[in-house]
Design a protein around this motif. Structure first.
Motif, mmCIF file in Angstrom:
data_model
loop_
_atom_site.group_PDB
_atom_site.id
_atom_site.type_symbol
_atom_site.label_atom_id
_atom_site.label_comp_id
_atom_site.label_asym_id
_atom_site.label_seq_id
_atom_site.Cartn_x
_atom_site.Cartn_y
_atom_site.Cartn_z
ATOM 1 N N GLU A 253 0.747 -1.321 -0.039
ATOM 2 C CA GLU A 253 -0.083 -0.066 -0.112
ATOM 3 C C GLU A 253 0.718 1.285 -0.080
ATOM 4 N N LYS A 254 0.375 2.260 -0.351
ATOM 5 C CA LYS A 254 0.807 3.577 -0.173
ATOM 6 C C LYS A 254 1.301 3.816 1.196
ATOM 7 N N VAL A 255 2.485 4.013 1.080
ATOM 8 C CA VAL A 255 3.103 4.589 2.560
ATOM 9 C C VAL A 255 3.272 6.031 2.942
ATOM 10 N N LEU A 256 3.579 6.548 1.610
ATOM 11 C CA LEU A 256 3.696 8.092 1.836
ATOM 12 C C LEU A 256 3.177 8.767 0.868
ATOM 13 N N GLU A 257 2.305 9.747 0.923
ATOM 14 C CA GLU A 257 1.684 10.579 -0.309
ATOM 15 C C GLU A 257 1.942 12.033 0.082
ATOM 16 N N VAL A 258 2.131 12.994 -1.071
ATOM 17 C CA VAL A 258 2.396 14.137 -1.063
ATOM 18 C C VAL A 258 1.500 14.757 -1.974
ATOM 19 N N ARG A 259 0.647 15.772 -1.349
ATOM 20 C CA ARG A 259 -0.227 16.383 -2.387
ATOM 21 C C ARG A 259 -0.122 17.953 -2.521
ATOM 22 N N ASN A 260 0.246 18.375 -3.760
ATOM 23 C CA ASN A 260 0.348 19.749 -3.880
ATOM 24 C C ASN A 260 1.277 20.699 -2.840
ATOM 25 N N ALA A 261 2.336 19.998 -2.564
ATOM 26 C CA ALA A 261 3.355 20.586 -1.662
ATOM 27 C C ALA A 261 3.998 21.900 -2.383
ATOM 28 N N THR A 262 3.975 22.697 -1.405
ATOM 29 C CA THR A 262 4.812 23.908 -2.132
ATOM 30 C C THR A 262 5.438 24.678 -0.889
ATOM 31 N N ARG A 263 6.632 25.152 -1.421
ATOM 32 C CA ARG A 263 7.495 25.851 -0.512
ATOM 33 C C ARG A 263 7.963 27.131 -1.635
ATOM 34 N N ASN A 264 7.529 28.280 -1.346
ATOM 35 C CA ASN A 264 7.556 29.524 -2.071
ATOM 36 C C ASN A 264 9.233 29.716 -2.498
ATOM 37 N N ARG A 295 13.925 17.958 1.914
ATOM 38 C CA ARG A 295 14.425 18.535 3.274
ATOM 39 C C ARG A 295 12.866 18.866 3.887
ATOM 40 N N ALA A 296 12.031 19.541 2.871
ATOM 41 C CA ALA A 296 10.508 19.700 3.502
ATOM 42 C C ALA A 296 9.819 18.435 4.118
ATOM 43 N N LEU A 297 10.100 17.201 3.198
ATOM 44 C CA LEU A 297 9.217 16.210 3.991
ATOM 45 C C LEU A 297 9.729 15.865 5.105
ATOM 46 N N PHE A 298 11.088 15.798 5.485
ATOM 47 C CA PHE A 298 11.826 15.701 6.617
ATOM 48 C C PHE A 298 11.486 16.467 7.641
ATOM 49 N N GLY A 299 11.066 17.684 7.354
ATOM 50 C CA GLY A 299 10.682 18.674 8.410
ATOM 51 C C GLY A 299 11.957 19.772 8.509
ATOM 52 N N LEU A 300 12.725 19.727 7.680
ATOM 53 C CA LEU A 300 13.982 20.575 7.679
ATOM 54 C C LEU A 300 13.731 21.821 7.436
ATOM 55 N N ASP A 301 12.718 22.035 6.472
ATOM 56 C CA ASP A 301 12.042 23.357 5.873
ATOM 57 C C ASP A 301 10.689 23.181 5.877
ATOM 58 N N LYS A 302 10.125 24.541 6.208
ATOM 59 C CA LYS A 302 8.753 24.657 6.299
ATOM 60 C C LYS A 302 8.029 24.540 4.812
ATOM 61 N N LEU A 303 6.826 23.888 4.981
ATOM 62 C CA LEU A 303 5.766 23.897 3.748
ATOM 63 C C LEU A 303 5.192 25.181 3.758
ATOM 64 N N ASP A 304 4.722 25.840 2.649
ATOM 65 C CA ASP A 304 3.624 27.134 2.541
ATOM 66 C C ASP A 304 2.477 26.383 2.356
ATOM 67 N N ASP A 305 2.415 25.438 1.665
ATOM 68 C CA ASP A 305 0.991 24.627 1.360
ATOM 69 C C ASP A 305 1.116 23.234 1.060
ATOM 70 N N GLY A 306 0.029 22.500 0.863
ATOM 71 C CA GLY A 306 0.114 21.020 0.587
ATOM 72 C C GLY A 306 -0.217 20.328 1.812
ATOM 73 N N GLU A 307 -0.396 18.910 1.398
ATOM 74 C CA GLU A 307 -0.520 18.099 2.472
ATOM 75 C C GLU A 307 0.506 16.916 2.337
ATOM 76 N N ILE A 308 0.877 16.297 3.284
ATOM 77 C CA ILE A 308 1.617 14.793 3.540
ATOM 78 C C ILE A 308 0.974 14.043 4.389
ATOM 79 N N LEU A 309 0.764 12.656 3.642
ATOM 80 C CA LEU A 309 -0.114 11.673 4.417
ATOM 81 C C LEU A 309 0.986 10.600 4.653
ATOM 82 N N VAL A 310 0.946 9.949 5.758
ATOM 83 C CA VAL A 310 1.598 8.668 5.933
ATOM 84 C C VAL A 310 0.721 7.449 6.364
ATOM 85 N N ASN A 311 0.856 6.418 5.595
ATOM 86 C CA ASN A 311 -0.174 5.328 5.793
ATOM 87 C C ASN A 311 -1.829 5.933 5.911
ATOM 88 N N GLY A 312 -1.774 6.909 4.711
ATOM 89 C CA GLY A 312 -3.292 7.310 4.570
ATOM 90 C C GLY A 312 -3.915 8.367 5.699
#
Length: 493
Positions: A253-264, A295-312
């Motif tokens: 199954e999908k473990v990680l999903e990224v939706r419309n992630a944006t860092r200006n 880096r943004a997925l790991f929390g080193l940099d901040k996302l300005d928009d979008g979603e991250i899903l782990v195991n749904g």
């Protein structure tokens, strides 16, 4: 300039690094120096340039016995060394880094800023580099820092240039530009020692090759008289079968999903997913935004928009601590400043993300920790006397293995690998690839960022291509080619 090194020996304490090495560099040749990590390549060049003192042996330059007391003395003599581990000063500007210790001054001691900027721009134009001279070097990517180091060496008008993994962080386009510069230098009579683990480059740019193994010279011959398999056999002392191990993944199954992630200013509307047991390769040119996304997925940099899903489940990752709690590990491209604490031991570096596993009532269980570290050292075949060895005393490739080991140790659900085999020899690369296969067999989802197209094609089940902060292409393994990847990487369809 003609250089001949005969019977060079060097030991650090009880560790015998060089045991009678011979090496010859002719005028106007590009000479490949190859060997596994820890074979002694960099140590031999450090002896030539005066950083280390030889224990035995002789060095002749243009027929005269010559020894340097320091790298600066060697540079003044006409020998420049571009080190694998970059030596930029992060808080200084790009211009300051280019001229550090070699500033141009008026008779009254004032800096000739206009002349320094003009020379820098000319050198950057030769390399097709577009980094602002006033920018702080620490804000440059690893690839940009590599180009700064190359430009700095070329500006010394050296007669010999030692390049230690010069293309490790460069894109295909930058590598081709560097090769053009190397060919021009060769025509001018400049000699180049080319240390690299990228076999394709060796056979493209080099005239002769010297292979080292276990601190000794194994063979020297013309490139046209050898081949890939023979070089690998001499390097590792055994035949190496297929370069990339076969993959037969069973995807979950999908473990990680990224939706419309944006860092200006870095990336926009990035969407992708990775399944359990899958390796998703991420390709693109330098500066495209690949590392910034990770880096943004790991929390080193901040996302300005979008979603991250782990195991749904939608999650908020504000820092690396939260990422690790969710089972996400990140092997950074910059092992020197971000991947390791160089003054710490191998054991301490490996244990850092796993301290809770070794703790009982707030105290570290030394026995459990030692067993854990010894197991990883053995599994990744890290060349060291013990886990107590300082990380700074390891070769670059073995340092990379320590970085990988510490994140493998957390038992990740998702493992992000940013340039996982940078500066790693061909034998160690295969070990890392096999480890990746073992992890995916256990259901780990892997995201692999790589500038090496053969690696992306050889190890990925699916490939994402990034261009100017956006995913411009997605290719399944069966349909992917270098041409298609480069088309997407340059903005084509």
């Amino acid at each position: 300039m003609h250089i001949k090194m005969n019977g060079i020996h060097k030991a650090f304490g009880t560790n015998q690094v060089l045991s009678g090495v011979d090496f010859e560099l002719k005028e106007g040749e590009v000479h490949a120096l190859m060997g596994e990590n820890g074979a002694g390549k960099s140590t031999m060049m450090n002896i030539l340039t005066g950083l280390h003192k030889r224990d035995q042996g002789t060095i002749f330059i243009d027929g005269k016995e010559t020894y340097f007391k320091s790298p600066k003395e060697a540079e003044q003599y006409g020998i420049a060394f571009i080190h694998q581990e970059l030596n930029v000063w992060p808080d200084m500007t790009v211009l300051d880094n280019l001229f550090i210790g070699k500033e141009l001054k008026t008779p009254l001691g004032f800096l000739k800023m206009k002349e320094m900027k003009s020379l820098s721009k000319k050198q950057f134009e030769k390399l097709s580099v577009t980094i602002p001279l006033e920018q702080e070097a620490g804000l440059c990517s690893v690839g940009q820092q590599q180009m700064i180091e190359i430009a700095k060496a070329l500006m010394t008008n050296a007669k010999v240039i030692i390049m230690d993994e010069p293309t490790a962080a460069l894109t295909e386009r930058e590598i081709q530009k560097l090769f053009e510069v190397i060919n021009a230098l060769r025509k001018e009579g400049v000699s180049i020692v080319y240390i690299s683990h990228r076999m394709e480059e060796i056979f493209t740019i080099c005239d002769r090759i010297t292979v080292m193994r276990d601190g000794k010279t194994v063979d020297t011959k013309a490139i046209r008289e050898t081949n890939f398999d023979e070089v690998v056999q001499k390097m590792v002392g055994r035949e190496l079968t297929d370069r990339f191990p076969e993959r037969a993944p069973t995807l979950g199954e999908k473990v990680l999903e990224v939706r419309n992630a944006t860092r200006n200013g870095a990336f926009q509307k990035v969407s992708f997913s990775v399944k359990a047991g899958e390796i998703v390769g991420v390709s693109g040119l330098m500066g495209a935004g690949r590392t910034e996304i990770m880096r943004a997925l790991f929390g080193l940099d901040k996302l300005d928009d979008g979603e991250i899903l782990v195991n749904g489940q939608k999650v908020s990752i504000k820092n690396p601590y939260e990422a690790v709690k969710l089972g996400i590990g990140f092997i950074t491209e910059d092992r020197k400043t971000e991947g390791l604490i160089l003054d710490f031991s191998i054991r301490d570096n490996m244990a850092l993300p796993n301290l809770k596993s070794f703790s009982k009532k707030g105290l570290i269980d030394d026995k459990t920790e030692s067993e854990f570290v010894d197991l990883l050292i053995k599994r990744l075949q890290i060349k060291t006397e013990s886990g107590k060895t300082s990380a700074k005393n390891l070769s670059g490739g073995n340092q990379q293995k320590v970085v990988i080991a510490k994140w493998v140790g957390i038992g990740p659900k998702v493992l992000i690998l940013d340039e996982p085999t940078r500066g790693v020899d061909v034998g160690a690369k295969r070990e890392i690839y096999q480890l990746m296969n073992e992890l995916t067999d256990r259901g780990v989802a892997i995201i692999m960022v790589s500038s090496e197209l053969p690696e992306v094609l050889g190890m990925s089940d699916r490939i994402l291509v990034v261009h100017e902060g956006r995913i411009t292409g997605e290719l399944m393994k069966e349909e992917a080619t270098q041409e298609k990847i480069m088309t997407f990487a340059t903005g084509g369809n």
